[in-house]
Design an enzyme around this catalytic site. Structure first.
Site, PDB file in Angstrom:
ATOM      1  N   CYS A  93     -94.724  35.710   8.938  1.00 54.89           N
ATOM      2  CA  CYS A  93     -94.271  34.973  10.117  1.00 54.89           C
ATOM      3  C   CYS A  93     -95.251  33.871  10.512  1.00 54.89           C
ATOM      4  O   CYS A  93     -94.848  32.877  11.114  1.00 54.89           O
ATOM      5  CB  CYS A  93     -94.133  35.929  11.302  1.00 54.89           C
ATOM      6  SG  CYS A  93     -92.855  37.167  11.140  1.00 54.89           S
ATOM      7  N   HIS A 116     -85.602  40.409  11.553  1.00 60.16           N
ATOM      8  CA  HIS A 116     -85.555  39.265  10.646  1.00 60.16           C
ATOM      9  C   HIS A 116     -85.586  39.784   9.213  1.00 60.16           C
ATOM     10  O   HIS A 116     -86.179  40.830   8.940  1.00 60.16           O
ATOM     11  CB  HIS A 116     -86.780  38.350  10.824  1.00 60.16           C
ATOM     12  CG  HIS A 116     -86.638  37.314  11.879  1.00 60.16           C
ATOM     13  ND1 HIS A 116     -87.733  36.798  12.556  1.00 60.16           N
ATOM     14  CD2 HIS A 116     -85.569  36.651  12.365  1.00 60.16           C
ATOM     15  CE1 HIS A 116     -87.331  35.877  13.428  1.00 60.16           C
ATOM     16  NE2 HIS A 116     -86.021  35.777  13.322  1.00 60.16           N
TER      17      HIS A 116
END
Length: 279
Positions: free
Chosen positions: A273, A177
């Site tokens: 996250c 990511h």
């Protein structure tokens, strides 16, 4: 509307958190290894760290069977249009086991005054705030192209918010990511792991930020250092153990808050996250 630094986040208690399959290389050796008591304590300490530093915490209720729902950055991307309208764009997750997280987040944002705007049907992969990050103080989104988000999702986000989207190709599959190798600390400063990007991407980042702090591979990989969370006023919350990066931040005047997220790193995520910045 150029977003200010966020001072409000969305979190989800890790009631059902676990590593039950392999979605990234960090999970490969950690299936079934989560210490649930330690995870709960680490999550509570992270929430306390946010609140102690003036960051308001909202909660989305956990859903049974959604073991990854603690990572609230991924199921949606939110922001404001030029007229101030708050908008939430639900994600198209790469793994079916995360689909129900999106539904729960969609309901939360809709009940909190956000306009829900769905991605076009042709967009099949877009993992929200994991791969899309607002540039603080500018009407600009940075977006990753890689395993979890496809490039045509960037065009959709540009159209939905009416802003420029700058695409960064992710070059190292370990950094799956954008938020694992890129953190916008403020309008002029970014924290990056250079090995996560192509040369074109590095040139783009260095051309848009006055100060780019390079994190070495050891700290980027072992301490998830770029998966930090930065807030208005210069507070940066990050996983403990990245001494070299923490010193660079302190020298620049940032308030460094070190926390422990080791149980969540088993699943490939850390501070960034575990929260969705709310705009």
């Amino acid at each position: 509307m150029a977003p200010r630094m966020s001072n409000r986040v969305l979190m989800c208690e890790p009631e059902y958190f676990d590593v039950v399959d392999v979605k990234n290389e960090f999970m490969r050796t950690n299936v079934g290894s989560v210490d649930r008591v330690a995870a709960a304590a680490q999550w509570a300490a992270l929430r306390d760290a946010f609140e102690h530093n003036g960051i308001a915490v909202e909660l989305v209720p956990p859903v049974a069977g959604c073991e990854d729902m603690v990572f609230t950055a991924n199921p949606c991307f939110n922001g404001r249009r030029a007229n101030g309208e708050p908008v939430c764009v639900p994600s198209r997750m790469a793994f079916p086991s995360r689909y129900r997280e999106v539904e729960a987040h969609r309901e939360w944002f809709a009940s909190h005054g956000y306009t829900i705007v769905e991605l076009p049907q042709e967009v099949t992969r877009c993992e929200g705030g994991g791969d899309a990050v607002w540039h603080p103080g500018r009407s600009l989104i940075w977006a990753g192209v890689g395993q979890r988000t496809e490039r045509r999702a960037h065009d959709a986000l540009a159209a939905i918010f009416g802003v420029q989207v700058l695409s960064l190709e992710l070059a190292d599959p370990r950094f799956y990511h954008l938020d694992t190798c890129f953190c916008a600390l403020d309008e002029r400063t970014a924290l990056i792991y250079p090995g996560g990007f192509t040369e074109d991407g590095l040139r783009l980042i260095r051309g848009m930020f006055d100060d780019v702090i390079a994190v070495d591979e050891e700290e980027a990989r072992n301490s998830f250092t770029c998966n930090a969370a930065a807030f208005e006023g210069g507070t940066v919350v990050l996983q403990r153990g990245a001494a070299r990066t923490a010193e660079q931040l302190r020298r620049r005047g940032y308030t460094v808050v070190e926390v422990e997220t080791g149980e969540f790193m088993k699943s490939g995520g850390s501070v960034f996250c575990m929260k969705a910045a709310l705009y």
